[in-house]
Scaffold this active site. Structure first.
Site, PDB file in Angstrom:
ATOM      1  N   THR A   1       1.004  -1.247   0.321  1.00 21.53           N
ATOM      2  CA  THR A   1       0.224  -0.367  -0.122  1.00 21.53           C
ATOM      3  C   THR A   1       1.002   1.030  -0.190  1.00 21.53           C
ATOM      4  OG1 THR A   1      -2.046  -1.197   1.340  1.00 21.53           O
ATOM      5  CG2 THR A   1      -1.270   1.178   1.194  1.00 21.53           C
TER       6      THR A   1
ATOM      7  N   CYS B   1      -9.358  -6.449   1.973  1.00 24.14           N
ATOM      8  CA  CYS B   1      -9.864  -5.260   2.886  1.00 24.14           C
ATOM      9  C   CYS B   1     -11.355  -5.142   2.188  1.00 24.14           C
ATOM     10  CB  CYS B   1      -8.703  -4.217   1.870  1.00 24.14           C
ATOM     11  SG  CYS B   1      -8.059  -4.723   1.577  1.00 24.14           S
TER      12      CYS B   1
HETATM   13  N1  PLP Z   1      -2.152  -5.144  -3.516  1.00 21.96           N
HETATM   14  C1  PLP Z   1      -2.385  -5.990  -4.186  1.00 21.96           C
HETATM   15  C2  PLP Z   1      -2.311  -7.857  -5.027  1.00 21.96           C
HETATM   16  C3  PLP Z   1      -2.711  -6.953  -2.576  1.00 21.96           C
HETATM   17  O1  PLP Z   1      -2.713  -8.284  -2.681  1.00 21.96           O
HETATM   18  C4  PLP Z   1      -2.606  -6.687  -1.239  1.00 21.96           C
HETATM   19  C5  PLP Z   1      -2.997  -7.201  -0.334  1.00 21.96           C
HETATM   20  O2  PLP Z   1      -3.867  -7.125   0.411  1.00 21.96           O
HETATM   21  C6  PLP Z   1      -2.110  -5.094  -1.653  1.00 21.96           C
HETATM   22  C7  PLP Z   1      -1.681  -4.464  -2.432  1.00 21.96           C
HETATM   23  C8  PLP Z   1      -1.549  -4.370  -0.191  1.00 21.96           C
HETATM   24  O3  PLP Z   1      -0.741  -4.268   0.188  1.00 21.96           O
HETATM   25  P1  PLP Z   1      -0.188  -4.383   2.578  1.00 21.96           P
HETATM   26  O4  PLP Z   1      -1.735  -4.583   2.761  1.00 21.96           O
HETATM   27  O5  PLP Z   1       0.640  -5.590   2.876  1.00 21.96           O
HETATM   28  O6  PLP Z   1       0.245  -2.799   1.778  1.00 21.96           O
END
Ligand code: PLP
Length: 370
Positions: free
Chosen positions: A70, A319
């Site tokens: 993120t 999420c």
């Molecule tokens: N992008 C993808 C494809 C993901 O699966 C996730 C996690 O759910 C993220 C971004 C975000 O990762 P993080 O929660 O480690 O910031």
């Protein structure tokens, strides 16, 4: 417990567990300190960065550690960074993870123009539209998932980058779900930026990576003590960084054929249960992900029944799962809300067994008898 939600997060890799139990307790120093405890960790981080870069097919100079994907995505898509890159047009798709989608929606309110590439029901991006954007728009950043977290589809990133880079545009990929499942060579696929997260492969939560082919062009998201050459200041998360290296090394040993055989077995057996369809099978997919519509059933209900039996799957991205909103990805494939509300995601790992799949099927059978 049968855990089949590895695209949301993964349990610690075996070598990470060993590190926690045997080493971590003594490695608490600040890697930027001048005394020896810190310097040792700083030297180790140098080696780790080189090793990770080697595994990702890029130069260590292009890698900075972040708190997760993120943050990496938001750094690339920050207003300051886009301004430095001279980008006012961004090209993306509705199939992206919320980390990108929500950032893009915010950028839209700040005057950036977002061009949404259409996809078909299999999740394939319209490459003609990508080419048209590349030909007709001023300096653009193209941002796409490498691997979709909900349906497992693989975007043809090398093809996309060769289309758009001919016209001098930039490419960012969200490569979170590619780690461990695809052979990665960032220089070969020729992207400008790539975002990664450690916890999807068994590292700690709160550690991620941002790859930049020209790091000097990056504007940091936060400002502070100069760590990571100033591109991502803040005390270095040694334990997280170490866990990333260890988990990545373990992931190299995953038996991808076995994972695929288990996933295919699930898809074969589940079809015998009733009115079932598997999403996006005509597209290229990674070996561990299956997104399945159990028509006429409620995925929310199925999830809670399975979790009472200690079996964990999901409806899509973690999420949004708290709110049980039907997946934006399934809706973006062109399905209605009712169909989307019947979809489950099963994402398995190297440690998933055929017996785990059989137990899932047995329990799903009961769901179908209601
Ligand atoms: N992008 C993808 C494809 C993901 O699966 C996730 C996690 O759910 C993220 C971004 C975000 O990762 P993080 O929660 O480690 O910031």
């Amino acid at each position: 417990m049968i855990y089949l939600d590895h695209n949301a997060t993964s349990p610690y890799a075996e070598s990470v567990k060993e590190f926690i139990q045997e080493e971590m307790v003594n490695k608490w120093a600040n890697p930027s300190s001048e005394y020896v405890e810190g310097a040792v960790l700083s030297d180790e981080i140098k080696l780790i960065r080189a090793q990770i870069a080697d595994g990702l097919g890029c130069s260590p100079k292009g890698l900075i550690f972040t708190s997760g994907a993120t943050e990496s995505i938001n750094t690339v898509l920050s207003q300051a960074n886009l301004k430095k890159l001279g980008v006012t047009n961004i090209v993306s798709s509705s199939l992206e993870h919320h980390a990108t989608l929500d950032r893009l929606k915010f950028l839209e309110t700040e005057g950036f123009k977002i061009h949404w590439i259409e996809n078909d029901q299999e999740g394939r991006l319209n490459l003609t539209q990508i080419e048209n954007c590349a030909t007709n728009l001023g300096h653009c950043l193209f941002t796409f998932l490498y691997v979709n977290n909900e349906i497992g589809t693989i975007n043809p990133i090398k093809e996309i980058s060769s289309i758009v880079r001919k016209h001098g545009h930039l490419v960012h990929i969200d490569a979170v779900q590619a780690l461990g499942k695809l052979r990665l060579n960032l220089e070969e696929i020729d992207v400008d930026f790539a975002s990664f997260s450690g916890h999807k492969i068994g590292a700690f939560k709160g550690i991620g990576l941002l790859y930049c082919s020209e790091i000097k062009n990056l504007v940091p998201l936060v400002h502070g003590g100069g760590q990571e050459r100033g591109y991502r200041p803040g005390t270095l998360n040694y334990a997280g960084i170490k866990s990333f290296e260890l988990a990545l090394n373990d992931a190299k040993k995953w038996d991808l054929e076995k994972i695929q055989a288990n996933r295919d077995y699930l898809e074969k057996k589940i079809k015998d249960l009733g009115e079932v369809s598997i999403n996006a099978t005509l597209n290229q997919r990674v070996c561990n992900t299956s997104n399945i519509a159990l028509k006429g059933k409620s995925s929310k209900e199925i999830l809670s029944q399975l979790s009472r039996k200690d079996i964990f799957i999901s409806t899509g991205s973690a999420c949004s799962s708290g709110s049980f909103e039907p997946s934006h990805v399934i809706k973006a494939l062109g399905f209605d809300k009712q169909y989307a509300s019947s979809c489950i995601r099963v994402s398995i790992s190297n440690s998933t067994t055929k017996e785990d799949i059989e137990t899932l099927i047995e329990n799903l059978k009961q769901v179908f008898t209601y």
